[in-house]
Design a protein around this motif. Structure first.
Motif, PDB file in Angstrom:
ATOM      1  N   MET A  40       0.836  -1.196   0.000  1.00 31.69           N
ATOM      2  CA  MET A  40       0.000   0.000   0.000  1.00 31.69           C
ATOM      3  C   MET A  40       0.882   1.262   0.000  1.00 31.69           C
ATOM      4  SD  MET A  40      -3.138   0.879  -0.068  1.00 31.69           S
ATOM      5  CE  MET A  40      -3.487   2.576  -0.435  1.00 31.69           C
ATOM      6  N   ILE A  43       2.448   1.955  -3.361  1.00 31.20           N
ATOM      7  CA  ILE A  43       1.577   2.716  -4.266  1.00 31.20           C
ATOM      8  C   ILE A  43       1.558   4.196  -3.866  1.00 31.20           C
ATOM      9  CG2 ILE A  43      -0.818   3.012  -5.044  1.00 31.20           C
ATOM     10  CD1 ILE A  43       0.382   0.514  -6.162  1.00 31.20           C
ATOM     11  N   ASN A  44       1.486   4.442  -2.567  1.00 32.03           N
ATOM     12  CA  ASN A  44       1.484   5.826  -2.108  1.00 32.03           C
ATOM     13  C   ASN A  44       2.801   6.527  -2.449  1.00 32.03           C
ATOM     14  OD1 ASN A  44      -1.109   5.863  -1.080  1.00 32.03           O
ATOM     15  ND2 ASN A  44      -0.475   5.106   0.932  1.00 32.03           N
ATOM     16  N   ILE A  46       4.800   5.772  -5.013  1.00 29.50           N
ATOM     17  CA  ILE A  46       4.793   6.029  -6.460  1.00 29.50           C
ATOM     18  C   ILE A  46       3.938   7.266  -6.784  1.00 29.50           C
ATOM     19  CG2 ILE A  46       3.942   5.109  -8.671  1.00 29.50           C
ATOM     20  CD1 ILE A  46       6.549   3.806  -7.834  1.00 29.50           C
ATOM     21  N   ALA A  47       2.776   7.343  -6.134  1.00 35.80           N
ATOM     22  CA  ALA A  47       1.894   8.497  -6.388  1.00 35.80           C
ATOM     23  C   ALA A  47       2.560   9.794  -5.946  1.00 35.80           C
ATOM     24  CB  ALA A  47       0.570   8.313  -5.654  1.00 35.80           C
ATOM     25  N   GLU A  50       5.075  10.805  -8.466  1.00 35.59           N
ATOM     26  CA  GLU A  50       4.405  11.314  -9.668  1.00 35.59           C
ATOM     27  C   GLU A  50       3.926  12.749  -9.471  1.00 35.59           C
ATOM     28  OE1 GLU A  50       2.699   7.150 -11.615  1.00 35.59           O
ATOM     29  OE2 GLU A  50       1.330   8.478 -10.549  1.00 35.59           O
ATOM     30  N   ILE A  51       3.351  13.002  -8.298  1.00 35.10           N
ATOM     31  CA  ILE A  51       2.830  14.348  -8.029  1.00 35.10           C
ATOM     32  C   ILE A  51       3.991  15.339  -7.899  1.00 35.10           C
ATOM     33  CG2 ILE A  51       1.624  15.769  -6.315  1.00 35.10           C
ATOM     34  CD1 ILE A  51      -0.080  13.207  -5.696  1.00 35.10           C
ATOM     35  N   LYS A  56       4.810  10.110 -14.810  1.00 37.04           N
ATOM     36  CA  LYS A  56       3.784   9.072 -14.717  1.00 37.04           C
ATOM     37  C   LYS A  56       4.431   7.730 -15.042  1.00 37.04           C
ATOM     38  CE  LYS A  56      -0.509   8.384 -13.934  1.00 37.04           C
ATOM     39  NZ  LYS A  56      -0.915   8.614 -12.569  1.00 37.04           N
ATOM     40  N   GLY A  58       4.380   3.676 -15.887  1.00 36.97           N
ATOM     41  CA  GLY A  58       3.480   2.690 -16.480  1.00 36.97           C
ATOM     42  C   GLY A  58       3.270   1.531 -15.524  1.00 36.97           C
ATOM     43  N   VAL A  59       2.162   0.784 -15.717  1.00 39.71           N
ATOM     44  CA  VAL A  59       1.887  -0.342 -14.815  1.00 39.71           C
ATOM     45  C   VAL A  59       2.991  -1.393 -14.865  1.00 39.71           C
ATOM     46  CG1 VAL A  59      -0.588  -0.282 -14.421  1.00 39.71           C
ATOM     47  CG2 VAL A  59       0.254  -1.162 -16.574  1.00 39.71           C
ATOM     48  N   ILE A  62       6.081  -0.336 -12.723  1.00 41.11           N
ATOM     49  CA  ILE A  62       5.861  -0.397 -11.284  1.00 41.11           C
ATOM     50  C   ILE A  62       6.020  -1.818 -10.762  1.00 41.11           C
ATOM     51  CG2 ILE A  62       4.138   0.014  -9.472  1.00 41.11           C
ATOM     52  CD1 ILE A  62       3.074   2.301 -11.250  1.00 41.11           C
TER      53      ILE A  62
ATOM     54  N   GLY B 115      -3.959   3.244 -13.814  1.00 36.56           N
ATOM     55  CA  GLY B 115      -2.861   2.461 -13.248  1.00 36.56           C
ATOM     56  C   GLY B 115      -3.156   2.069 -11.817  1.00 36.56           C
ATOM     57  N   ARG B 116      -3.629   3.038 -11.031  1.00 40.64           N
ATOM     58  CA  ARG B 116      -3.920   2.777  -9.609  1.00 40.64           C
ATOM     59  C   ARG B 116      -5.013   1.722  -9.465  1.00 40.64           C
ATOM     60  NH1 ARG B 116      -0.458   6.741  -8.733  1.00 40.64           N
ATOM     61  NH2 ARG B 116       0.858   5.280  -9.819  1.00 40.64           N
ATOM     62  N   GLN B 119      -3.359  -1.613 -10.173  1.00 41.02           N
ATOM     63  CA  GLN B 119      -2.393  -1.975  -9.133  1.00 41.02           C
ATOM     64  C   GLN B 119      -3.074  -2.274  -7.803  1.00 41.02           C
ATOM     65  OE1 GLN B 119      -0.253   1.620  -9.234  1.00 41.02           O
ATOM     66  NE2 GLN B 119       0.585   1.143 -11.249  1.00 41.02           N
ATOM     67  N   ALA B 120      -4.043  -1.464  -7.435  1.00 40.58           N
ATOM     68  CA  ALA B 120      -4.516  -1.537  -6.050  1.00 40.58           C
ATOM     69  C   ALA B 120      -6.033  -1.444  -5.919  1.00 40.58           C
ATOM     70  CB  ALA B 120      -3.873  -0.403  -5.241  1.00 40.58           C
ATOM     71  N   MET B 122      -7.756   0.928  -6.543  1.00 45.66           N
ATOM     72  CA  MET B 122      -7.982   2.227  -5.923  1.00 45.66           C
ATOM     73  C   MET B 122      -8.798   3.044  -6.925  1.00 45.66           C
ATOM     74  SD  MET B 122      -4.989   4.802  -4.712  1.00 45.66           S
ATOM     75  CE  MET B 122      -4.430   3.885  -3.296  1.00 45.66           C
ATOM     76  N   GLN B 126      -4.861   9.318  -5.592  1.00 42.41           N
ATOM     77  CA  GLN B 126      -4.340  10.121  -4.477  1.00 42.41           C
ATOM     78  C   GLN B 126      -4.498  11.624  -4.685  1.00 42.41           C
ATOM     79  OE1 GLN B 126      -2.601   7.476  -5.721  1.00 42.41           O
ATOM     80  NE2 GLN B 126      -1.638   6.329  -4.066  1.00 42.41           N
ATOM     81  N   PRO B 127      -4.240  12.157  -5.904  1.00 49.70           N
ATOM     82  CA  PRO B 127      -4.380  13.615  -6.034  1.00 49.70           C
ATOM     83  C   PRO B 127      -5.807  14.107  -5.763  1.00 49.70           C
ATOM     84  CG  PRO B 127      -3.148  12.723  -7.889  1.00 49.70           C
ATOM     85  CD  PRO B 127      -3.682  11.556  -7.126  1.00 49.70           C
TER      86      PRO B 127
END
Lengths: 80, 510
Positions: A40, A43-44, A46-47, A50-51, A56, A58-59, A62, B115-116, B119-120, B122, B126-127
């Motif tokens: 979890m 993923i956070n 990676i996000a 990205e931000i 960005k 790709g799947v 990751i 993608g999210r 993957q999850a 989700m 998040q943004p």
């Protein structure tokens, strides 16, 4: 942004995310070696990258990263 | 709060693209029934408010534009599901969190990251999470009665382009023929829409009062009329002071105000001295005033009651009442002239929405400041050992609607003693002696049941000082007790000793 800059940013992000100032990432660090860096939080992480950098992943990327160095390399490639 | 955040792709999976309208309806009804079951289960198990999120449409076109004509096209399925689910939610008193609508506003890609999802699983990326949290908080706040009540408008460069004092009636920019004029007009229309749904409008402007009012009376393009404005203040005083006056005059808290002003200096000044007033950071471009105000969600609602619909007329009637007060020789004279009547009864099913709203919004006439959700209130009203009352007040100017509610509960082990658990009254009817008539009614209703006495608490808050003398004024005596930490005082009344309080309020039903 050099690879070392990216690595430093990753360390900062993961410290924030896991509330753990003792973590210092290296190119060789694997996720399993960092306490609480579970899927979890991966993923956070990676996000957050990205931000922060406006990139960005790709799947496929990751899923394939073997260590932090691989994420740095991919990030660096996307920034170029 | 239980929030059901479900993904649409699960809900519509398995409906083939060749499905007929009837088959689609059947599948959707099944989904909605399942949701209904979940809502009831959640409510039973957790005794909590249930919030259902609308389904995000992250589907892709299958036919293109023709999708709209294919009943089982994914986008149609989700639209239909959201429609049916929303109706069902309303009938079950389940609140909606409309992320589908929000995502239409800023784009599905801002909400859903493919993608999210892979993957999850989700669904909200998040943004979008902070906005999602904000939207959910608004719904909860609305349920707790914390939404804003009044929109306070600046005039120059807010309601119209230019400065009326300098440019004059012909010089200000408003209305057709100028893009800027149309933008200001659109903002006025939006304010008028808010007024129609029960938001109070006020004006706070640095201007000569006569000059400012003349625009409302004489400019042909004005959408807002002087009568739309419940409190109109145009002078050269500090705006923070004027906002206090507006709140006092409307009998609402400063934290119920939203202040819209194009001038960043005024905004900063108000934010600094009145942090409880909401002050949107208005963009420079007048074309974006409306979305700035709308997207902030200040006036989030969980219902649209009869009282909401009538509020605008009631505030207009208030002005007429004030005029009557001015021409009356004494307060007694004024109250007689109002020709008031009250209708009352137990809190019934049809009263629940408004009574809940009143209990959660009322801060001033509220001796205990207890809050109840609709479900909790329904349970209290249904319990045979409790006495609940609701009061509607009419006068010659308007029907004020349901303006007071009372919940009396027996003390455990002492069925002949009723505790005034909750008593609220809308500030719109302060000073009309309704509290006296309400107590007369409560004493009667309780005496019929063989109740011997009432007990009551006054728990002081920052806002209920106006009723600190309520219980002694109604003949209650103070109970001796050790001093509680919250400063609360305890009161009792022997019903046999109660002296009925004369009022100028007639009764229209029993």
């Amino acid at each position: 942004m050099t690879d070392q800059d990216i690595l430093a940013l990753f360390t900062k992000i993961i410290r924030d995310l896991l509330s753990d100032e003792s973590i210092t990432l290296t190119m060789q660090t694997k996720r399993e070696e960092v306490p609480n860096w579970d899927s979890m939080n991966y993923i956070n992480f990676i996000a957050a990258v990205e931000i922060e950098l406006g990139v960005k992943f790709g799947v496929a990327d990751i899923e394939s990263f073997e260590d932090v160095g691989a994420i740095v390399a991919q990030t660096s490639a996307m920034l170029r | 709060m239980i929030l059901l955040s479900l993904a649409a792709r699960e809900a519509i999976a398995g409906v083939p693209i060749i499905a007929t309208v009837a088959e689609v309806d059947q599948a959707i009804d099944r989904q909605v029934d399942e949701l209904r079951h979940l809502w009831r289960k959640a409510r039973e198990t957790f005794k909590a408010t249930v919030v259902q999120q609308t389904f995000l449409d992250a589907t892709d076109p299958v036919f293109g534009s023709y999708d709209r004509l294919v009943p089982a096209a994914p986008s149609r399925l989700i639209a239909r599901l959201n429609d049916r689910m929303s109706q069902a939610a309303a009938s079950e008193s389940v609140l909606l969190l409309d992320v589908a609508r929000a995502s239409e506003r800023n784009g599905i890609d801002a909400w859903f990251d493919r993608g999210r999802w892979f993957q999850a699983k989700m669904e909200i990326s998040q943004p979008a999470a902070p906005l999602y949290g904000d939207l959910a908080a608004r719904v909860l706040a609305a349920q707790r009665g914390l939404s804003k009540k009044c929109l306070v408008l600046d005039l120059d460069n807010t309601l119209w382009g230019g400065v009326i004092g300098d440019d004059g009636l012909e010089g200000i920019v408003l209305g057709q023929g100028s893009a800027l004029g149309e933008a200001h007009l659109a903002f006025q229309r939006y304010a008028l829409q808010l007024k129609a749904r029960g938001v109070i409008l006020a004006v706070c402007s640095k201007n000569d009062s006569a000059t400012a009012e003349a625009v409302f009376e004489n400019h042909p393009e004005m959408v807002l009329k002087r009568t739309d404005i419940a409190a109109f203040i145009a002078n050269w005083h500090d705006k923070a002071e004027n906002l206090k006056t507006i709140a006092t005059r409307l009998n609402i808290g400063l934290d119920s105000l939203v202040f819209v002003d194009d001038n960043p200096v005024e905004r900063a000044r108000v934010r600094e001295s009145l942090p409880m007033v909401a002050v949107p950071e208005l963009p420079e471009d007048a074309a974006r005033f409306v979305p700035c105000l709308a997207d902030a969600g200040y006036f989030e609602a969980i219902g649209f009651t009869v009282e909401d619909r009538q509020r605008a007329a009631q505030y207009a009637a208030n002005a007429e009442r004030e005029a009557l007060l001015g021409s009356s020789e004494s307060v007694d004279d004024f109250l007689r002239g109002l020709k008031m009547s009250v209708s009352f009864g137990p809190i019934g099913t049809l009263d629940l929405v408004r009574a809940t709203q009143l209990i959660n919004k009322t801060n001033q006439f509220n001796p205990t400041t207890r809050r109840y959700t609709g479900d909790e209130l329904a349970a209290l009203a249904a319990a045979p050992e409790n006495v609940t009352l609701q009061f509607r007040l009419l006068d010659r100017f308007s029907d004020n609607g349901l303006v007071s509610a009372m919940i009396l509960r027996p003390d455990p082990g002492e069925p002949e003693v009723l505790e005034i658990d909750t008593w609220v009254m809308s500030c719109r009817v302060f000073g009309r002696d309704l509290e006296r008539e309400a107590m007369n009614v409560a004493v009667e209703a309780a005496s019929h049941r063989g109740v011997r006495s009432f007990r009551a608490s006054y728990i002081p808050t920052k806002k209920n000082g106006v009723i600190s003398n309520l219980y002694p004024s109604l003949g209650f005596a103070r109970m001796e007790q050790t001093v509680p930490t919250d400063g609360a005082t305890r009161w009792y009344l022997n019903l046999a000793d109660y002296e009925y309080r004369p009022t100028h309020i007639a009764r229209t039903s029993k």
